[in-house]
Design a protein around this motif. Sequence first.
Motif, short mmCIF file in Angstrom:
data_model
loop_
_atom_site.label_atom_id
_atom_site.label_comp_id
_atom_site.label_asym_id
_atom_site.label_seq_id
_atom_site.Cartn_x
_atom_site.Cartn_y
_atom_site.Cartn_z
N VAL A 62 0.67 -1.09 -0.03
CA VAL A 62 0.04 -0.09 0.03
C VAL A 62 0.93 1.23 -0.01
CG1 VAL A 62 -1.71 1.21 1.34
CG2 VAL A 62 -1.98 -1.28 1.26
N PRO A 63 0.66 2.21 -0.92
CA PRO A 63 1.55 3.39 -1.06
C PRO A 63 1.69 4.06 0.08
CG PRO A 63 -0.17 3.32 -2.86
CD PRO A 63 -0.47 2.22 -1.95
N GLY A 64 3.09 4.28 0.79
CA GLY A 64 3.33 4.90 2.05
C GLY A 64 3.40 3.91 3.23
N THR A 65 3.15 2.68 3.06
CA THR A 65 3.24 1.79 3.83
C THR A 65 4.13 0.52 3.56
OG1 THR A 65 1.49 0.39 3.63
CG2 THR A 65 0.89 2.48 4.49
N PRO A 66 4.69 -0.25 4.48
CA PRO A 66 5.23 -1.52 4.20
C PRO A 66 4.39 -2.81 4.02
CG PRO A 66 5.49 -1.08 6.55
CD PRO A 66 4.69 0.17 6.08
N TYR A 67 3.27 -2.56 3.90
CA TYR A 67 2.16 -3.69 4.23
C TYR A 67 1.56 -3.82 2.92
CZ TYR A 67 2.86 -1.76 8.80
OH TYR A 67 3.30 -1.28 10.06
N GLY A 68 1.42 -5.36 2.60
CA GLY A 68 1.06 -6.18 1.64
C GLY A 68 0.15 -7.37 1.71
N ARG A 232 6.21 -10.12 8.04
CA ARG A 232 5.36 -9.62 7.03
C ARG A 232 3.97 -9.59 7.89
NH1 ARG A 232 6.20 -10.26 1.54
NH2 ARG A 232 3.63 -10.46 1.29
N VAL A 233 3.87 -10.19 8.90
CA VAL A 233 2.51 -10.12 9.74
C VAL A 233 2.26 -9.02 10.66
CG1 VAL A 233 1.17 -11.70 11.23
CG2 VAL A 233 2.64 -12.77 9.58
N PRO A 436 -1.77 0.32 9.68
CA PRO A 436 -2.12 -1.04 10.37
C PRO A 436 -0.75 -1.38 11.25
CG PRO A 436 -1.11 -1.40 8.27
CD PRO A 436 -1.35 0.06 8.24
N THR A 437 -1.06 -2.68 11.78
CA THR A 437 0.13 -3.23 12.76
C THR A 437 1.27 -3.33 11.84
OG1 THR A 437 -1.54 -4.11 13.99
CG2 THR A 437 0.62 -4.96 14.32
N GLY A 438 2.38 -2.96 12.15
CA GLY A 438 3.45 -3.10 11.79
C GLY A 438 4.88 -3.61 12.72
N SER A 439 6.07 -3.78 12.04
CA SER A 439 7.20 -4.03 12.96
C SER A 439 7.56 -2.85 13.71
CB SER A 439 8.19 -4.52 12.20
OG SER A 439 8.49 -3.74 10.94
#
Length: 456
Positions: A62-68, A232-233, A436-439
């Motif tokens: 997702v643009p601007g985030t590290p989440y996929g 990734r989670v 979202p949640t991330g590292s």
Amino acid sequence: MRRLPGPGTDRGRLLLILALAAAVTVFTATVPLLRDWFDLRVYHGTVNSWVHDGGRVYDYRVPGTPYGFTYPPFAAVAMLPMALVGPHTAIAAALLLNLTALTVALRILTGPGWRRYGWYGVALAACALALFEPLRDTFSFGQVNLLLLALVLADCGLLATGRTRWAGIGIGLAAAVKLTPALFIGLLLVAGRRRAAAVAGGVAVAATGCAALVAPDASRFYWTHALWDTTRVGRLDYVSNQSLQGILARLGVESRPVWAALVLLVLGCWAWRSRRAVAAGNWPAAFALTGLTACLVSPITWVHHLVWLLPSFAVLIRAGHPRVAGALYAVLCTSVVWLWFDDASGIDGFLGGNLYTWITLGLLPGLPVGQPCERRRPMSRSTRATETPPSTAAPTTTAASGQPGPSSPDEAAVAAVTGVASGPGLGRARSASNEPTGSTRPAAPNPQSSSSRASS
């Protein structure tokens, strides 16, 4: 129709419902836990990148985030129709699908008894459901939890009514979309329903194989790399992770053997109690136990995954414990765990920051697994009527008094049976964030549970 608390007239009930609906609207508008359709944006962006730009499924962010995307490849294949529509249409479709799935799930859980409460009861239930945090998060994230719950409960309905020919298909499809529902295949094995377990396993394997044909590169990458990449989670210690692993992570316990031992204990209790539920013919209780167990043993159980607890509340109510169900449900409406978003240390953090997990854990040994009282009471009364038919002890006296003779035992039993009547909270909240949640902790100081990353 059963009497529900509230005004005795339709006009009064309508005014009460309108007042409750306004209060619920204010609550959902002012408690800043809306998620800006983040997970749906992951799904829509992934399939659009894959179909229109030639991108790879697990490379999209997702643009601007590290989440996929982190679900199995079959989930991406099932979401391909989103490549034909824009994001606003996808949001509208997601809302309709989730509402339909929720209706189906509630219809299966309540059975035909919901008609006794009429429009007033349905409206009260709708207001209560709108406050339930896992449901609020599922809708505002654009998540798939309710669709999977409806698929699994469809099999519950088939097994409970004896129509087992197609049982297992829903569970198999749900397990192919997301790994957590695979525990329901274990339930079928524990219950001795080998045919249904084979159907579920076969459907899951077939769906996974279909995805491998459509997206071979994505399938190879997921099963050999993405599935095992925990980064990734999301962070295991994030307060939204209401699983056993989440508790251990917030305590700083990183030992895999400790977590595995706890998982084995929970699975042992689940297997024992599920067998008892099936033996009593209480399939809803067996499915409820499996749903809450899946939440406990999964490494990541974001708050919105706890829609799997809805069957447990239905079981409690049908077993004659509405106050217990109401109290636990109310806690899960408060968003109370977010009070420990910044710091879950200390005894208060241990108890309060894991409160949803404690509820789930308490339901595992405490959920009633016998016959629901609505089935049990008429049977017991019928049995007593058959065992002690009226007036047979003194036939001579009855005849002498000129009174009519007693009914037969069978007639007394029938009369006894036919005479039996068939028969949340506001916590401290934080401001909204569409991250979202991330590292790493998001820049905004506010919480958010995310599970578009959760592959379990």
